[in-house]
Design a protein around this motif. Structure first.
Motif, PDB file in Angstrom:
ATOM      1  N   SER A  32     -10.894 -49.714  12.429  1.00 43.84           N
ATOM      2  CA  SER A  32     -11.696 -50.895  12.765  1.00 43.84           C
ATOM      3  C   SER A  32     -13.030 -50.844  12.056  1.00 43.84           C
ATOM      4  O   SER A  32     -13.505 -51.852  11.519  1.00 43.84           O
ATOM      5  CB  SER A  32     -11.912 -50.991  14.273  1.00 43.84           C
ATOM      6  N   ALA A  36     -14.399 -53.426   9.330  1.00 44.02           N
ATOM      7  CA  ALA A  36     -15.674 -54.107   9.534  1.00 44.02           C
ATOM      8  C   ALA A  36     -16.580 -53.913   8.326  1.00 44.02           C
ATOM      9  O   ALA A  36     -17.263 -54.850   7.879  1.00 44.02           O
ATOM     10  CB  ALA A  36     -16.346 -53.589  10.797  1.00 44.02           C
ATOM     11  N   PHE A  52     -15.795 -60.640  14.862  1.00 47.34           N
ATOM     12  CA  PHE A  52     -15.912 -60.194  16.252  1.00 47.34           C
ATOM     13  C   PHE A  52     -15.597 -61.317  17.222  1.00 47.34           C
ATOM     14  O   PHE A  52     -14.911 -61.129  18.232  1.00 47.34           O
ATOM     15  CB  PHE A  52     -17.329 -59.673  16.532  1.00 47.34           C
ATOM     16  N   ALA A  55     -11.876 -62.054  17.190  1.00 47.10           N
ATOM     17  CA  ALA A  55     -11.145 -60.965  17.837  1.00 47.10           C
ATOM     18  C   ALA A  55     -11.351 -60.995  19.342  1.00 47.10           C
ATOM     19  O   ALA A  55     -10.407 -60.820  20.111  1.00 47.10           O
ATOM     20  CB  ALA A  55     -11.588 -59.629  17.262  1.00 47.10           C
ATOM     21  N   GLY A  56     -12.602 -61.208  19.769  1.00 48.63           N
ATOM     22  CA  GLY A  56     -12.895 -61.228  21.194  1.00 48.63           C
ATOM     23  C   GLY A  56     -12.075 -62.273  21.919  1.00 48.63           C
ATOM     24  O   GLY A  56     -11.472 -61.996  22.964  1.00 48.63           O
TER      25      GLY A  56
ATOM     26  N   PRO B  46      -6.547 -53.750  20.938  1.00 52.03           N
ATOM     27  CA  PRO B  46      -7.788 -54.385  20.469  1.00 52.03           C
ATOM     28  C   PRO B  46      -8.144 -53.978  19.041  1.00 52.03           C
ATOM     29  O   PRO B  46      -8.691 -54.782  18.285  1.00 52.03           O
ATOM     30  CB  PRO B  46      -8.860 -53.912  21.466  1.00 52.03           C
ATOM     31  N   LEU B  50      -8.971 -56.537  15.993  1.00 48.57           N
ATOM     32  CA  LEU B  50     -10.250 -56.477  15.295  1.00 48.57           C
ATOM     33  C   LEU B  50     -10.033 -56.383  13.786  1.00 48.57           C
ATOM     34  O   LEU B  50     -10.633 -57.115  13.009  1.00 48.57           O
ATOM     35  CB  LEU B  50     -11.050 -55.257  15.761  1.00 48.57           C
ATOM     36  N   PHE B  54     -11.191 -59.109  10.847  1.00 47.57           N
ATOM     37  CA  PHE B  54     -12.070 -58.819   9.709  1.00 47.57           C
ATOM     38  C   PHE B  54     -11.379 -59.095   8.380  1.00 47.57           C
ATOM     39  O   PHE B  54     -11.952 -59.697   7.478  1.00 47.57           O
ATOM     40  CB  PHE B  54     -12.544 -57.365   9.755  1.00 47.57           C
TER      41      PHE B  54
END
Lengths: 194, 167
Positions: A32, A36, A52, A55-56, B46, B50, B54
């Protein structure tokens, strides 16, 4: 590595579970962060905060479905008649097993959180890897639900039927390929051990 | 809470109720099994989402459209299959991209290869669910067995179109 699919029936002992848990946390935490960083390098801070936010939202939406999916799959696993699954999808079920798995898979709704636990349950009940792959390929590539929910509405009926026909052989071929690969592995193992 | 969540919830409820009434002894094993698998995907779930979020900020959808148009033939099918395999996320992510290249002129056979590649090689899903639950050997085997499939489905579509199939 003893995964859920390879351990018949019982959950792994507490120690093995704890170790895998930390390994998962480490792997996905690292990946992750890398993703990022890549996003930040190419799309800047805006890209990262969009990532973010997206994804959230997705995590929140899917988490509830995931819980339901796990309960559904665990229920099916408990209720599955193991001897029947072993007969229909097991080592000796041959081509018919692949065909049956392909059809069943293609009818399954798209949620991976329901499909994968069911695959695990089938594996524990005696289905062989080839039929599991045929099932997953049917679910992923042939997906009748996706055909009706996404492809026909967005890309048209003509495209949808073409896609369906062009995809029909895929699950069985994937299953045959998997059977072949595992056969080769077995053969090599037998040779090595005399 | 959308309709698929409700449907899943009802099915889950129905199954648990059935087991509670008719197979009472299996109720505890049911929740233990569900909890065990929940632990397996606790971080990958998760994390996978994520990563997909991205990566999908980075992919340039417009560039792609030029390479997989109708005239690109088998080469376009190959490229489309590979590209599809790189698309992270569920249909919410892949179909907007698919629509973009569709309207920008991608051919139907190339689209089929694209969607097949995406559906089979969805690396976010492999990370989030398949690898934790099925193990590396199963994943590797399925991937190897699946490698020719996007090309195959695209090629079948090309053949059907060539023999007169109208989209």
């Amino acid at each position: 590595m003893n995964t859920a699919a390879e351990q018949p029936g019982k959950p792994a002992p507490a120690n093995a579970r704890r170790i895998k848990w930390q390994l998962h946390a480490a792997i996905f935490g690292t990946l992750s962060v890398l993703a990022a960083l890549a996003c930040w390098a190419i799309a800047g801070e805006a890209g990262v905060s969009r990532g973010f936010a997206t994804a959230g939202n997705q995590i929140a939406d899917i988490a509830v479905q995931l819980v339901f999916g796990l309960v559904i799959a665990a229920s099916i696993s408990i209720l599955l008649p193991r001897d029947k699954v072993a007969r229909w999808l097991g080592a000796d079920s041959g081509f018919k097993g692949l065909a049956l798995a392909s059809v069943l898979g293609s009818l399954m709704p798209g949620a991976p959180m329901a499909a994968f636990p069911i695959v695990v349950a089938l594996g524990q009940a005696g289905a062989r890897q080839g039929t599991l792959v045929a099932f997953l390929t049917g679910w992923a590539a042939l997906s009748i639900p996706r055909l009706f929910i996404w492809e026909i509405p967005l890309l048209g009926l003509g495209f949808g039927t073409l896609r369906l026909v062009a995809g029909l052989p895929l699950p069985i071929l994937a299953g045959l390929g998997t059977d072949f690969i595992y056969e080769q592995i077995e053969r090599r193992r037998e040779k090595a051990h005399g | 809470m959308d309709s698929s969540t409700i449907i899943l919830g009802l099915i889950a409820l129905g199954l648990v109720a059935y087991i509670a009434f008719f197979r009472r002894d299996k109720l505890r094993p049911l929740f233990e099994q569900a909890r065990y698998q929940a632990v397996m995907v606790l971080f990958s779930f998760p994390g996978g989402i994520l990563i997909a979020a991205f990566v999908s900020e980075i992919i340039p959808a417009n560039l792609i459209a030029g390479i997989v148009g109708q005239e690109s033939g088998l080469a376009g099918v190959v490229v489309a299959g590979l590209l599809g395999g790189l698309i992270p996320g569920g249909p919410m992510v892949s179909f907007p991209i698919a629509l973009t290249i569709w309207h920008a002129g991608a051919g139907p056979a190339q689209m089929i290869a694209f969607l097949t590649g995406w559906s089979l090689f969805a690396f976010h899903r492999i990370l989030t669910f398949e690898f934790p639950l099925m193990g590396p050997r199963f994943v590797a085997t399925r991937l190897v067995a699946s490698l020719p499939l996007p090309l195959l489905s695209g090629a079948i579509a090309l053949a059907l179109i060539a023999s007169g199939w109208r989209v």
